[in-house]
Design a protein around this motif. Structure first.
Motif, PDB file in Angstrom:
ATOM      1  N   GLY A 387       0.902  -0.816   0.207  1.00 17.52           N
ATOM      2  CA  GLY A 387       0.120   0.279  -0.057  1.00 17.52           C
ATOM      3  C   GLY A 387       0.629   1.439   0.003  1.00 17.52           C
ATOM      4  N   MET A 388       2.384   0.708   0.372  1.00 21.53           N
ATOM      5  CA  MET A 388       3.139   2.519   0.325  1.00 21.53           C
ATOM      6  C   MET A 388       3.116   2.766  -1.553  1.00 21.53           C
ATOM      7  N   ASP A 389       2.634   3.344  -1.801  1.00 20.74           N
ATOM      8  CA  ASP A 389       2.692   3.928  -3.490  1.00 20.74           C
ATOM      9  C   ASP A 389       3.333   5.236  -3.664  1.00 20.74           C
ATOM     10  N   SER A 390       3.985   5.995  -2.610  1.00 25.23           N
ATOM     11  CA  SER A 390       4.349   7.216  -2.863  1.00 25.23           C
ATOM     12  C   SER A 390       5.707   7.276  -3.036  1.00 25.23           C
ATOM     13  N   TYR A 391       6.333   6.208  -2.964  1.00 23.44           N
ATOM     14  CA  TYR A 391       7.441   5.499  -3.151  1.00 23.44           C
ATOM     15  C   TYR A 391       8.250   4.728  -2.684  1.00 23.44           C
ATOM     16  N   ASP A 392       9.324   4.187  -3.784  1.00 21.78           N
ATOM     17  CA  ASP A 392       9.781   3.308  -3.533  1.00 21.78           C
ATOM     18  C   ASP A 392      11.285   2.717  -2.816  1.00 21.78           C
ATOM     19  N   VAL A 393      12.152   1.831  -3.272  1.00 21.88           N
ATOM     20  CA  VAL A 393      13.055   1.795  -2.353  1.00 21.88           C
ATOM     21  C   VAL A 393      14.317   2.676  -3.226  1.00 21.88           C
ATOM     22  N   PHE A 394      14.085   2.786  -4.595  1.00 26.70           N
ATOM     23  CA  PHE A 394      14.802   3.651  -5.197  1.00 26.70           C
ATOM     24  C   PHE A 394      15.348   4.596  -4.971  1.00 26.70           C
ATOM     25  N   ASP A 395      13.751   5.175  -4.653  1.00 27.76           N
ATOM     26  CA  ASP A 395      13.887   7.322  -3.832  1.00 27.76           C
ATOM     27  C   ASP A 395      14.461   6.680  -2.482  1.00 27.76           C
ATOM     28  N   VAL A 396      14.189   6.119  -1.908  1.00 27.97           N
ATOM     29  CA  VAL A 396      14.988   6.618  -0.479  1.00 27.97           C
ATOM     30  C   VAL A 396      16.711   6.124  -0.719  1.00 27.97           C
ATOM     31  N   SER A 397      16.791   4.977  -1.447  1.00 28.42           N
ATOM     32  CA  SER A 397      18.473   5.035  -1.309  1.00 28.42           C
ATOM     33  C   SER A 397      19.341   6.281  -1.878  1.00 28.42           C
ATOM     34  N   ARG A 398      18.174   7.060  -2.608  1.00 26.85           N
ATOM     35  CA  ARG A 398      18.443   8.244  -3.557  1.00 26.85           C
ATOM     36  C   ARG A 398      18.643   9.062  -2.302  1.00 26.85           C
ATOM     37  N   PRO A 447       8.570  11.834   6.044  1.00 27.91           N
ATOM     38  CA  PRO A 447       7.387  13.034   5.434  1.00 27.91           C
ATOM     39  C   PRO A 447       7.953  13.037   4.426  1.00 27.91           C
ATOM     40  N   ASP A 448       9.127  13.677   3.571  1.00 34.03           N
ATOM     41  CA  ASP A 448       8.464  13.979   2.247  1.00 34.03           C
ATOM     42  C   ASP A 448       8.769  13.641   1.369  1.00 34.03           C
ATOM     43  N   LEU A 449       9.066  12.108   1.837  1.00 33.76           N
ATOM     44  CA  LEU A 449       8.815  11.025   1.218  1.00 33.76           C
ATOM     45  C   LEU A 449       7.713  10.580   0.015  1.00 33.76           C
ATOM     46  N   ARG A 450       7.005  10.725   2.240  1.00 44.48           N
ATOM     47  CA  ARG A 450       5.081  10.260   2.108  1.00 44.48           C
ATOM     48  C   ARG A 450       4.606  11.190   0.708  1.00 44.48           C
ATOM     49  N   ARG A 451       5.457  12.460   0.486  1.00 39.34           N
ATOM     50  CA  ARG A 451       4.489  13.506   0.368  1.00 39.34           C
ATOM     51  C   ARG A 451       4.247  12.935  -1.458  1.00 39.34           C
ATOM     52  N   GLN A 452       5.078  12.373  -1.741  1.00 37.67           N
ATOM     53  CA  GLN A 452       4.975  12.698  -3.286  1.00 37.67           C
ATOM     54  C   GLN A 452       3.776  11.886  -4.026  1.00 37.67           C
ATOM     55  N   SER A 453       4.002  12.244  -4.846  1.00 34.10           N
ATOM     56  CA  SER A 453       2.688  11.270  -5.700  1.00 34.10           C
ATOM     57  C   SER A 453       2.979  10.301  -6.513  1.00 34.10           C
ATOM     58  N   GLY A 454       4.211   9.424  -6.458  1.00 30.49           N
ATOM     59  CA  GLY A 454       4.875   8.364  -7.159  1.00 30.49           C
ATOM     60  C   GLY A 454       6.416   8.435  -6.939  1.00 30.49           C
ATOM     61  N   PRO A 455       6.602   7.191  -7.127  1.00 36.15           N
ATOM     62  CA  PRO A 455       8.157   6.650  -7.068  1.00 36.15           C
ATOM     63  C   PRO A 455       8.678   7.427  -8.463  1.00 36.15           C
ATOM     64  N   LEU A 456       9.458   8.127  -8.389  1.00 29.20           N
ATOM     65  CA  LEU A 456      10.489   9.309  -8.876  1.00 29.20           C
ATOM     66  C   LEU A 456      11.603   8.767  -9.681  1.00 29.20           C
ATOM     67  N   THR A 457      11.743   7.163  -9.704  1.00 24.39           N
ATOM     68  CA  THR A 457      12.793   6.743 -10.311  1.00 24.39           C
ATOM     69  C   THR A 457      11.841   6.206 -11.318  1.00 24.39           C
ATOM     70  N   ARG A 458      12.207   6.505 -13.035  1.00 27.82           N
ATOM     71  CA  ARG A 458      11.926   5.762 -13.621  1.00 27.82           C
ATOM     72  C   ARG A 458      12.622   4.416 -14.161  1.00 27.82           C
ATOM     73  N   ASP A 459      14.333   4.630 -14.481  1.00 34.40           N
ATOM     74  CA  ASP A 459      15.080   3.709 -14.942  1.00 34.40           C
ATOM     75  C   ASP A 459      15.664   2.906 -13.926  1.00 34.40           C
ATOM     76  N   LYS A 460      14.327   1.695 -13.142  1.00 30.23           N
ATOM     77  CA  LYS A 460      14.755   0.991 -12.289  1.00 30.23           C
ATOM     78  C   LYS A 460      16.791   0.646 -11.933  1.00 30.23           C
ATOM     79  N   SER A 461      17.198   0.285 -13.190  1.00 31.23           N
ATOM     80  CA  SER A 461      18.443  -0.462 -13.654  1.00 31.23           C
ATOM     81  C   SER A 461      19.582   0.850 -13.229  1.00 31.23           C
ATOM     82  N   ALA A 462      19.221   1.477 -13.447  1.00 36.46           N
ATOM     83  CA  ALA A 462      20.627   2.869 -13.531  1.00 36.46           C
ATOM     84  C   ALA A 462      20.066   2.899 -11.939  1.00 36.46           C
ATOM     85  N   ALA A 463      19.375   2.969 -11.094  1.00 39.01           N
ATOM     86  CA  ALA A 463      18.501   3.551  -9.621  1.00 39.01           C
ATOM     87  C   ALA A 463      20.063   3.138  -9.066  1.00 39.01           C
ATOM     88  N   THR A 464      20.420   2.458  -8.518  1.00 43.23           N
ATOM     89  CA  THR A 464      21.981   2.706  -7.659  1.00 43.23           C
ATOM     90  C   THR A 464      21.945   0.704  -8.467  1.00 43.23           C
TER      91      THR A 464
END
Length: 468
Positions: A387-398, A447-464
């Motif tokens: 149910g956590m749709d505003s961000y993903d693990v790649f956003d957290v890592s970045r 708090p900032d991540l929860r306010r996102q409209s969705g994950p920001l990382t488009r290219d998961k392979s290049a995220a990390t």
């Protein structure tokens, strides 16, 4: 006091001066920057050369804040002094540096005893540049033993090696380099490593061995080595196939003997033919040193051992690398001597306690689902909660990287490519105080991540990158 006489005849030869001691033009060093990709025409003052290299390396990440790596990032100053004293000794020159060779032999003996070899004096082993080389050597020994048993069919038959898809990439390299079929068991559901019964079903007359991982790099969990051996015992009873097991204990082989003493995974299991570990991981030594051990001489074919004498004496060697410094081997002996069983137990227990503490506090945020809690390797793997749709693990890592924390985010291999996780590796030197700072920084980001409209990382392979 001795009496000295002058030379019998005049000697006009000048003293020999190292070119490094020669005079360099300081003005030229100030007004002309050296090129990056070709040799400069003349020397650069040592202080200038140092500062140029030093300043560029400042842009590297801080190794102590690197929660991606299993590799040791802190040692005592005394270990650093010993390493500095031995970095000019070539480890391969055993006849010229007999005491360094003796310390290597003692390390092998200590590990054979630690891993419960039936007869530690009969076990054979060597140091390597790390677990990758150690795994290559173990794989070569398994293939050669298989080829010797199947001389009537090989090289016509193609050998294979059975392992979970979670193995370190060096095993895939081994299979590629030595023309062995890699039979990889995929992940299924919440099983993130090898299934013993499924592994046994993949074995046939061309299987050189099965690799069991004591501490998966994906999540830090131990594979069930005893259950794997039991499944292969049953296979032998049914079919007559006698398949050896190699334990890749890159990390766990220096954790389990101290914290999980009742866990049977080592040479106590008759089917375990060889074990490797990384001295530069939970062996607590700076990179790079690894160890490969075989339970006895029969497990390591003699034809793989080279005996050379052009360096001054008869020297049996089994290695892919040749020249390398003796510093890391000396540091390994220092650490084994310095800590002993009780010391290693205290260090590894501390790292496990830190990992468990991080796991509990990360879970308390409510944003994450934990896969592992540091109960095997001191590693915490977690993903975003359902149910956590505003961000993903790649956003957290970045975002963590903005505070200096290097935390890898990556997807799992087949058949769980749908699962993306963060992994925190706790090592000696990553204290409870640093763990507090890490959790606090993570909490400030949420708090900032929860306010996102969705994950920001488009290219998961290049995220990390995924770091072993």
């Amino acid at each position: 006091m001795a009496l000295h006489r002058g030379p019998g005849k005049s000697d006009e030869r000048p003293l020999s001066v190292n070119p490094f001691f020669g005079e360099a033009d300081p003005v030229g060093g100030m007004i002309e920057a050296p090129p990056k990709h070709r040799l400069p025409d003349g020397p650069t003052p040592p202080s200038t050369a140092y500062q140029l290299v030093h300043d560029e390396l400042m842009l590297d990440g801080n190794s102590r804040l690197n929660l991606a790596t299993f590799v040791t990032t802190w040692m005592e100053p005394q270990a650093g002094v010993l390493m500095a004293e031995c970095r000019d000794k070539n480890m391969i020159d055993k006849d010229e540096y007999p005491r360094t060779a003796e310390l290597e032999r003692r390390c092998v003996a200590m590990l054979a005893d630690l891993w419960n070899a039936p007869d530690p004096s009969a076990a054979v082993g060597c140091s390597t540049t790390g677990s990758s080389e150690a795994c290559m050597l173990a794989g070569m020994a398994m293939k050669r033993r298989w080829a010797r048993r199947n001389a009537d069919r090989y090289p016509g038959a193609r050998p294979n090696l059975v392992m979970g898809v979670n193995v370190q990439v060096c095993w895939e390299k081994f299979c590629n380099f030595w023309e062995v079929e890699a039979r990889l068991l995929p992940m299924e559901g919440d099983r993130f490593h090898l299934d013993p019964r499924a592994a046994a079903e993949l074995c046939d007359e061309n299987t050189i061995g099965v690799v069991g991982i004591l501490g998966s790099t994906f999540d830090g969990s131990y594979e069930p080595i005893a259950d794997l051996c039991a499944a292969l015992d049953a296979l032998q009873e049914r079919t007559g196939l006698d398949i050896p097991v190699h334990v890749d204990g890159a990390s766990g082989a220096m954790v389990a003997p101290f914290l999980d003493e009742d866990l049977v995974w080592d040479f106590r299991l008759a089917r375990v033919a060889s074990i490797n570990t990384s001295g530069h991981k939970y062996g607590l030594v700076y990179p790079g040193v690894g160890w490969a051990l075989w339970r006895d001489k029969e497990a390591l074919p003699e034809e793989l051992v080279f005996r050379v004498n052009y360096l001054g004496g008869d020297m049996p060697t089994f290695a892919l690398n040749f020249s390398r410094p003796g510093a890391q081997v000396v540091a390994q002996y220092y650490t084994l001597l310095r800590l002993g069983r009780a010391g290693y137990r205290a260090v590894q227990q501390t790292t496990r306690d830190v990992a468990r503490s991080i796991a509990a506090r990360v879970e308390a945020f409510g944003d994450f689902r934990l896969l592992t809690r540091g109960d095997d390797l001191p590693v915490v793997a977690f993903t975003t909660a359902p149910g956590m749709d505003s961000y993903d693990v790649f956003d957290v890592s970045r975002r963590l990287r903005e505070s200096g924390w290097l935390v890898p985010a990556y997807t799992f291999p087949p058949n769980r490519e749908d699962l993306s996780v963060l992994r925190v590796v706790c090592r000696n030197g990553f204290s409870e105080d640093l763990a507090d700072l890490f959790v606090e920084d993570l909490g400030r980001l949420l708090p900032d991540l929860r306010r996102q409209s969705g994950p920001l990382t488009r290219d998961k392979s290049a995220a990390t990158g995924f770091h072993h």
